[in-house]
Design a protein around this motif. Structure first.
Motif, PDB file in Angstrom:
ATOM      1  N   ASN A 435       0.826  -1.208   0.000  1.00 35.22           N
ATOM      2  CA  ASN A 435       0.000   0.000   0.000  1.00 35.22           C
ATOM      3  C   ASN A 435       0.866   1.266   0.000  1.00 35.22           C
ATOM      4  O   ASN A 435       1.845   1.346   0.731  1.00 35.22           O
ATOM      5  N   GLU A 436       0.491   2.217  -0.843  1.00 34.41           N
ATOM      6  CA  GLU A 436       1.336   3.404  -0.999  1.00 34.41           C
ATOM      7  C   GLU A 436       1.381   4.277   0.249  1.00 34.41           C
ATOM      8  O   GLU A 436       2.400   4.891   0.561  1.00 34.41           O
ATOM      9  N   GLN A 437       0.261   4.333   0.995  1.00 37.66           N
ATOM     10  CA  GLN A 437       0.228   5.194   2.182  1.00 37.66           C
ATOM     11  C   GLN A 437       0.694   4.482   3.452  1.00 37.66           C
ATOM     12  O   GLN A 437       1.278   5.079   4.331  1.00 37.66           O
ATOM     13  N   ASP A 438       0.413   3.182   3.550  1.00 40.43           N
ATOM     14  CA  ASP A 438       0.666   2.460   4.797  1.00 40.43           C
ATOM     15  C   ASP A 438       1.369   1.139   4.470  1.00 40.43           C
ATOM     16  O   ASP A 438       0.758   0.199   3.967  1.00 40.43           O
ATOM     17  N   THR A 443      -2.048  -4.260  -1.089  1.00 37.63           N
ATOM     18  CA  THR A 443      -3.170  -3.852  -1.928  1.00 37.63           C
ATOM     19  C   THR A 443      -3.345  -4.855  -3.070  1.00 37.63           C
ATOM     20  O   THR A 443      -2.365  -5.264  -3.686  1.00 37.63           O
ATOM     21  N   HIS A 453      -7.494  -3.491   0.596  1.00 41.51           N
ATOM     22  CA  HIS A 453      -6.267  -3.318   1.386  1.00 41.51           C
ATOM     23  C   HIS A 453      -6.368  -4.218   2.609  1.00 41.51           C
ATOM     24  O   HIS A 453      -7.433  -4.279   3.248  1.00 41.51           O
TER      25      HIS A 453
END
Ligand code: SAH
Ligand code: SF4
Ligand code: F3S
Length: 484
Positions: A435-438, A443, A453
């Motif tokens: 996942n790009e944010q976390d 994902t 996710h």
């Protein structure tokens, strides 16, 4: 197959062969020499950056560009401060076009700092005369420009770019040629796009694609199946069959005896190792009952259909030259849902086509309410030079804005409800990336293309795992992996 080609065995003392792809192999070997010499002079490796704008077809083309760049000795990088930067452009809407010109300014800055740097442009935007004129006039620092029809000549053009002076421009009007067996550098090891046809013959009145991608032509089924078998042997689990209108696969060029699209799908289904089959895009006017039945019976074809609506108003659809009506679209959607109840339907919508009124927009909203799309990509109409719609009377911007906001609000409201229908279920997810944010989340996608996710680690990438869909957050799910 390209894998069996050894560039070291090519005799470079003779003239280049005339036939393809042998000619490109020759120039790849030539490029390797040039790059080797520059590397020696610079005292370091040369880097290359490929940037893609636009659709899945451009993404696949970029993998072909990367394949050539890698095989001639470049190291691929994401940074645009590279020694070779190529933009694979899109021109379907004007904002894609403007972005390219904006970013070219930045590249010029990098180029001033790096005397070795070369800038190349290719793709749909380059097929427009206006663009070429503008580049020649104000963007003299660009080294190489080519279009969609001669992408297979990239190795040859690259060689010329490094051995000739000035801006090299090579744009073809059209082509009937399909050149196979050039190297491809895939972005994902576990999934891949596969071109099944090129170009478009539909001439929707707003659309520039038929002008920049040329006439529709299908690849031979045995070539497609050979490519997919090779992909499967290389670890690919998911293929996406690509064409502007896959439902007309096999019809052009005429009298080839090619199979139909549903028949092709059935052949792909038989290939061991391929677990998921997707395709893009289906034009509603050509979607056959046979396709619905093949999808219904299939274990591998994903439960997702992208079926561009464009407008819900029959009056506007006619002006768009879409060749279906509001009623026939609704009947088609209903039939698909009846046969394959768990399927996700997604769509594209254009707001602000010439002559569109508030009432027409209400017709579009009515279709969105009735069909309940899982997602709808909603675009403001963009006037494209040379298309029939560009000569029609345009809608004032303020009116377009108001209608656009109404359509978008309806899409969001209905999709939120629709996507949620699997909450609590356990479904297989193909894990695609961290996942790009976390970074604690992975994902992936459901068969119906909805994003999920869930906590996990990078070792799961490329695997299909069971995930309980705990919570729907609008267009995606948060889940937990279930071990069985
Ligand atoms: N072949 C596909 C679409 C390819 S273009 C099909 O027929 O569905 C992708 C989407 O861009 C289209 O579905 C349309 O919604 C949008 N589009 C194309 N031309 C456009 C224009 N001039 N202005 C705004 N959106 C456009
Ligand atoms: Fe454009 Fe219509 Fe062809 Fe799609 S089918 S690419 S919208 S002309
Ligand atoms: Fe754009 Fe060309 Fe695709 S115009 S949408 S990149 S076919």
């Amino acid at each position: 197959m390209y894998d069996n080609i050894n560039l070291d065995n090519i005799d470079l003392s003779i003239a280049p062969p005339a036939e393809e792809p042998a000619r490109q192999y020759y120039f790849m070997a030539k490029c390797r020499e040039v790059i080797r010499d520059i590397r020696q002079e610079m005292g370091r490796d040369l880097t290359a950056c490929t940037q893609t704008f636009g659709c899945q077809m451009n993404a696949r083309d970029s993998e072909k560009l990367s394949g050539i760049l890698k095989s001639v000795g470049f190291i691929e990088t994401d940074s645009e401060e590279a020694d070779f930067v190529i933009y694979n452009t899109c021109t379907v809407r004007d904002n894609a076009n403007q972005r390219v010109f904006g970013r070219l300014g930045v590249l010029n800055g990098y180029k001033k700092k790096n005397p070795w740097m070369k800038v190349a442009l290719c793709g749909c935007m380059m097929q427009e005369d206006l663009v070429i004129r503008k580049l020649r006039k104000s963007y003299g620092f660009v080294d190489l420009v080519f279009g969609t029809h001669n992408l297979y000549k990239f190795a040859e053009l690259l060689y010329r770019c490094y051995t000739e002076k000035g801006m090299l421009v090579d744009i073809w009007e059209d082509t009937d040629k399909i050149v196979e067996d050039l190297p491809v550098e895939r972005k994902y090891p576990f999934k891949s796009g596969v071109n099944i046809m090129f170009g478009c013959n539909n001439f929707c009145s707003y659309c520039i694609v038929p002008y920049v991608r040329g006439r529709e032509r299908s690849r031979a089924p045995e070539e497609i199946l050979r490519e997919i078998r090779n992909l499967a042997a290389d670890g690919v689990k998911e293929v996406m069959l690509l064409g502007q209108n896959v439902n007309s696969y096999g019809k052009e060029p005429k009298n080839t005896g090619f199979m139909s699209f549903p028949e092709l799908l059935q052949e792909v289904e038989k290939i061991d190792g391929i677990e998921r089959i997707r395709f893009m895009t289906s034009h509603p006017k050509d979607l056959s009952d046979e396709l619905i039945q093949v999808m219904k019976a299939s274990k591998k074809i994903c439960r997702h259909l992208h079926l561009p609506l464009q407008s819900g108003s029959t009056r506007i659809l006619e002006k768009m030259n879409r060749r279906y009506t509001k009623e026939s679209y609704l009947a088609l959607a209903e039939k698909i849902r009846r046969e394959i109840p768990d399927i996700s339907l997604t769509t594209d919508i254009i707001v602000g086509f010439p002559g569109e009124t508030g009432e027409d927009a209400e017709e579009t909203i009515d279709v969105i309410r009735k069909v309940q799309f899982d997602n709808a990509f909603t675009f403001v109409y963009s006037k494209r030079t040379g298309t029939p719609a560009a000569a029609m009377e345009q809608v004032p911007e303020q009116e377009v804005r108001e209608n656009f906001d109404k359509v978008l609000a309806c899409v969001q409201e209905t999709a939120r409800e629709r996507v949620k229908r699997f909450e609590g279920r356990i479904l297989p997810v193909l894990v695609e990336e961290v996942n790009e944010q976390d970074a604690s989340l992975m994902t992936g996608r459901l068969s119906n293309n909805t994003v999920v996710h869930f906590p996990g680690d990078a070792s799961l990438i490329g695997q299909i795992v069971d995930v309980r869909l705990e919570r729907c957050e609008g267009f995606y799910y948060i889940g937990t992996r279930v071990l069985q």
